[in-house]
Write an enzyme that holds these catalytic residues in place. Structure first.
Site, PDB file in Angstrom:
ATOM      1  CE  LYS A  24      -1.785   1.395   4.090  1.00  0.00           C
ATOM      2  NZ  LYS A  24      -1.487   2.754   4.564  1.00  0.00           N
ATOM      3  CG  ASN A  25       2.127   2.825   3.607  1.00  0.00           C
ATOM      4  OD1 ASN A  25       0.970   3.170   3.343  1.00  0.00           O
ATOM      5  ND2 ASN A  25       2.518   2.533   4.833  1.00  0.00           N
ATOM      6  CB  CYS A 119      -5.095  10.328  12.278  1.00  0.00           C
ATOM      7  SG  CYS A 119      -3.573   9.433  12.487  1.00  0.00           S
ATOM      8  NE  ARG A 124       0.409   9.854  10.829  1.00  0.00           N
ATOM      9  CZ  ARG A 124      -0.018   8.945   9.979  1.00  0.00           C
ATOM     10  NH1 ARG A 124      -1.213   8.423  10.120  1.00  0.00           N
ATOM     11  NH2 ARG A 124       0.742   8.553   8.974  1.00  0.00           N
ATOM     12  CG  ASP A 307       2.851   0.924   9.729  1.00  0.00           C
ATOM     13  OD1 ASP A 307       2.405   1.760  10.540  1.00  0.00           O
ATOM     14  OD2 ASP A 307       3.147   1.212   8.550  1.00  0.00           O
ATOM     15  NE  ARG A 399      -7.300   4.541   5.559  1.00  0.00           N
ATOM     16  CZ  ARG A 399      -6.749   5.567   6.205  1.00  0.00           C
ATOM     17  NH1 ARG A 399      -7.207   5.910   7.373  1.00  0.00           N
ATOM     18  NH2 ARG A 399      -5.764   6.241   5.672  1.00  0.00           N
TER      19      ARG A 399
HETATM   20  N1  EPU Z   1       6.519  13.822  11.794  1.00  0.00           N
HETATM   21  C1  EPU Z   1       6.605  15.150  12.176  1.00  0.00           C
HETATM   22  N2  EPU Z   1       6.597  16.104  11.198  1.00  0.00           N
HETATM   23  C2  EPU Z   1       6.507  15.791   9.874  1.00  0.00           C
HETATM   24  C3  EPU Z   1       6.427  14.432   9.488  1.00  0.00           C
HETATM   25  C4  EPU Z   1       6.429  13.458  10.479  1.00  0.00           C
HETATM   26  O1  EPU Z   1       6.695  15.455  13.358  1.00  0.00           O
HETATM   27  O2  EPU Z   1       6.512  16.694   9.039  1.00  0.00           O
HETATM   28  C5  EPU Z   1       6.514  12.775  12.838  1.00  0.00           C
HETATM   29  C6  EPU Z   1       5.178  12.018  12.883  1.00  0.00           C
HETATM   30  O3  EPU Z   1       4.208  12.703  13.622  1.00  0.00           O
HETATM   31  C7  EPU Z   1       5.592  10.700  13.488  1.00  0.00           C
HETATM   32  C8  EPU Z   1       6.998  10.487  12.925  1.00  0.00           C
HETATM   33  O4  EPU Z   1       7.452  11.788  12.508  1.00  0.00           O
HETATM   34  O5  EPU Z   1       5.639  10.805  14.875  1.00  0.00           O
HETATM   35  C9  EPU Z   1       7.090   9.534  11.757  1.00  0.00           C
HETATM   36  O6  EPU Z   1       6.159   9.866  10.745  1.00  0.00           O
HETATM   37  P1  EPU Z   1       6.411   9.593   9.204  1.00  0.00           P
HETATM   38  O7  EPU Z   1       6.420  10.879   8.500  1.00  0.00           O
HETATM   39  O8  EPU Z   1       7.583   8.680   9.038  1.00  0.00           O
HETATM   40  O9  EPU Z   1       5.085   8.801   8.820  1.00  0.00           O
HETATM   41  P2  EPU Z   1       4.164   9.040   7.558  1.00  0.00           P
HETATM   42  O10 EPU Z   1       4.988   9.266   6.351  1.00  0.00           O
HETATM   43  O11 EPU Z   1       3.081   9.998   7.889  1.00  0.00           O
HETATM   44  C10 EPU Z   1       4.174   6.538   6.860  1.00  0.00           C
HETATM   45  C11 EPU Z   1       3.161   5.465   6.585  1.00  0.00           C
HETATM   46  C12 EPU Z   1       2.544   5.022   7.908  1.00  0.00           C
HETATM   47  C13 EPU Z   1       3.661   4.508   8.829  1.00  0.00           C
HETATM   48  C14 EPU Z   1       4.721   5.593   9.022  1.00  0.00           C
HETATM   49  C15 EPU Z   1       5.915   5.160   9.847  1.00  0.00           C
HETATM   50  C16 EPU Z   1       2.350   6.086   4.384  1.00  0.00           C
HETATM   51  C17 EPU Z   1       1.227   6.596   3.554  1.00  0.00           C
HETATM   52  N3  EPU Z   1       2.125   5.990   5.696  1.00  0.00           N
HETATM   53  O12 EPU Z   1       3.476   7.616   7.441  1.00  0.00           O
HETATM   54  O13 EPU Z   1       1.679   3.950   7.592  1.00  0.00           O
HETATM   55  O14 EPU Z   1       3.130   4.162  10.079  1.00  0.00           O
HETATM   56  O15 EPU Z   1       5.195   6.027   7.727  1.00  0.00           O
HETATM   57  O16 EPU Z   1       6.527   4.071   9.281  1.00  0.00           O
HETATM   58  O17 EPU Z   1       3.393   5.744   3.863  1.00  0.00           O
HETATM   59  C18 EPU Z   1      -0.122   2.463   7.964  1.00  0.00           C
HETATM   60  O18 EPU Z   1       0.143   1.934   6.869  1.00  0.00           O
HETATM   61  O19 EPU Z   1      -0.938   1.956   8.781  1.00  0.00           O
HETATM   62  C19 EPU Z   1       0.537   3.710   8.338  1.00  0.00           C
HETATM   63  C20 EPU Z   1       0.083   4.492   9.320  1.00  0.00           C
END
Ligand code: EPU
Length: 420
Positions: A24-25, A119, A124, A307, A399
């Site tokens: 998915k991601n 969320c 986030r 995850d 999802r």
């Molecule tokens: N964070 C910040 N600021 C930012 C971006 C992230 O503070 O600008 C923080 C987040 O709040 C979190 C941490 O950094 O505490 C890590 O977040 P990250 O940006 O790595 O996560 P993401 O890109 O929003 C993706 C996956 C998630 C998965 C996370 C961590 C996608 C669409 N989503 O989210 O997938 O948990 O990386 O590996 O790629 C899922 O599939 O169930 C899912 C939630």
């Protein structure tokens, strides 16, 4: 559509073979990256999930042609479009929609994306994405719930991420591909989805180096071209079936799973007493009566994936002994504990850690999925619980898991999907 729920009759041992769908991601970021070229892109092995449908809707809304050609193949034609807005109605359904921001800035020099908002697993924020685009020369304003960005010319520069955010690394990488000069992302995410996106971009003609390390270097190019690409298998889907086998004391062969991407989970399951046999793209999991309690701590890749934390917690609930699960990636990813406790688990949450005293049996109860992986944990608990578990709000599961109950039933589970 009427809300649906799952009725799970517990205590069936899982046995057989299950095949893993596309990641998915990885599909979501690669779909966003197709915006970087005027040419057609063909994506294969794309999982049929509601999150993928939402990303397709976001891209269509921009004026781009997106079509399913066969079961798992997407045809995306971004030849001519000029809408740069991802509206709240779509972004609120899936935060991953923010990934179109980098490609929009690179292609149209402007983007207007609804702010995703918090969320159930944490606040986030998207500040690293914004900081990255500003470093590349964009003017970014946050107003009335939208992030609006514009730029005359993106210019490569050095960016240091405070945390190796997967989404920020991907978004900045995509924008940097068409920027002038070299961009270096330090403390970049090393996740397989980032590596895959880099491979996809390089196949399009980009110059991305250092993939899988914490320093990614992107030399901007003038133009990218269309490609035909196959999405990798979903490591989290595979990991969830590994725990389904482990928790039911089953014997399951998982096909189309890459053991190299699941190392932290494999190590922890072996520590818990589970036998695992590996071959290229095949993982066999042989469970035992009751696993041993082990501790886990989630970390950015290659650490234990956040995850998989809720699913591992479900397993720990029925382990022999006490486990400590520490969540360091998201600040609130323990929402599923309340419902596990309703099913008889003994869990105490203290700050970023959950202390789980394993019990001999869980018992069925009506429960509710609060997010995708938390919902998966409740299904796993339902598989071993005594009695019939009713799991509602299963739209969260749709999802991220293709044909979840169908695949589990083919392994011997007894799960029915009914209208609420
Ligand atoms: N964070 C910040 N600021 C930012 C971006 C992230 O503070 O600008 C923080 C987040 O709040 C979190 C941490 O950094 O505490 C890590 O977040 P990250 O940006 O790595 O996560 P993401 O890109 O929003 C993706 C996956 C998630 C998965 C996370 C961590 C996608 C669409 N989503 O989210 O997938 O948990 O990386 O590996 O790629 C899922 O599939 O169930 C899912 C939630």
């Amino acid at each position: 559509m009427d809300p649906e729920k799952l009725i799970i009759s517990g205590e069936n041992r899982l046995q057989g073979t299950v095949r893993i769908d596309g990641a998915k991601n990885s599909a979501l970021s690669i779909m966003a990256a197709t915006l970087l070229t005027k040419d057609v892109c063909i994506l294969r092995n794309v999982p049929r999930l509601t999150d993928v449908d939402t990303m397709a809707a976001v891209i269509r809304k921009l004026g781009i042609k997106v079509e399913w050609r066969g079961d798992n193949t997407l045809y995306i034609d971004s030849d001519d479009f000029n809408n740069c807005e991802a509206p709240y109605e779509l972004v609120k359904m899936m935060r991953g929609s923010i990934l179109v921001m980098g490609p929009l800035l690179a292609r149209l020099k402007k983007a207007k994306i609804s702010l995703p908002g918090g969320c159930s697993i944490g606040a986030r924020p998207v500040d690293y994405h914004i900081k990255g685009f500003e470093t590349l020369g964009a003017q970014v304003e946050v107003e009335k719930g939208y992030i609006e960005a514009k730029v005359d010319k993106l210019k490569g520069d050095d960016i240091y991420l405070d945390f190796p955010s997967l989404g920020a690394t991907e978004n900045i990488m995509m924008a940097a591909c068409l920027a002038e000069g070299v961009t270096r992302i330090e403390n970049a995410a090393k996740d397989p989805e980032v590596v895959e996106l880099g491979h996809f971009l390089n196949k399009m003609g980009a110059k991305v180096k250092g993939l899988g390390t914490d320093l990614i270097e992107i030399e901007g190019v003038k133009k990218l071209h269309g490609v035909d690409y196959t999405i990798i298998p979903d490591r989290i889907e595979a990991g969830t079936y590994m725990i389904a086998a482990a928790i039911t004391g089953g014997d399951v062969l998982i096909e189309k799973a890459d053991p190299l991407l699941l190392k932290p989970l494999i190590v922890k399951l072996e520590e818990a007493g589970i036998r695992i046999e590996l071959e290229k793209n095949l993982i066999k999991v042989i469970g035992l009566n009751r696993v041993k309690a082990v501790d886990i701590k989630t970390l950015p890749f290659p650490g234990f994936p956040t995850d998989m934390q809720p699913q591992f917690m479900a397993l720990s609930c029925v382990a022999k002994g006490t486990s400590v699960i520490t969540e360091t990636v998201f600040e609130k990813r323990f929402v599923h504990t309340g419902d596990l406790i309703r099913m008889g688990a003994d869990i105490k949450v203290e700050g970023h850690s959950a202390i789980i005293k394993g019990v001999k049996k869980l018992s069925a109860a009506p429960v509710m999925a609060s997010d995708l992986r938390g919902g998966a944990a409740l299904i796993l608990a339902g598989l071993v619980a005594e009695g019939t578990t009713e799991l509602s709000r299963i739209y969260h599961l749709d999802r991220g898991y293709v044909k979840l109950e169908e695949k589990l039933n083919s392994l011997g589970a007894d799960i029915k999907r009914v209208k609420e």
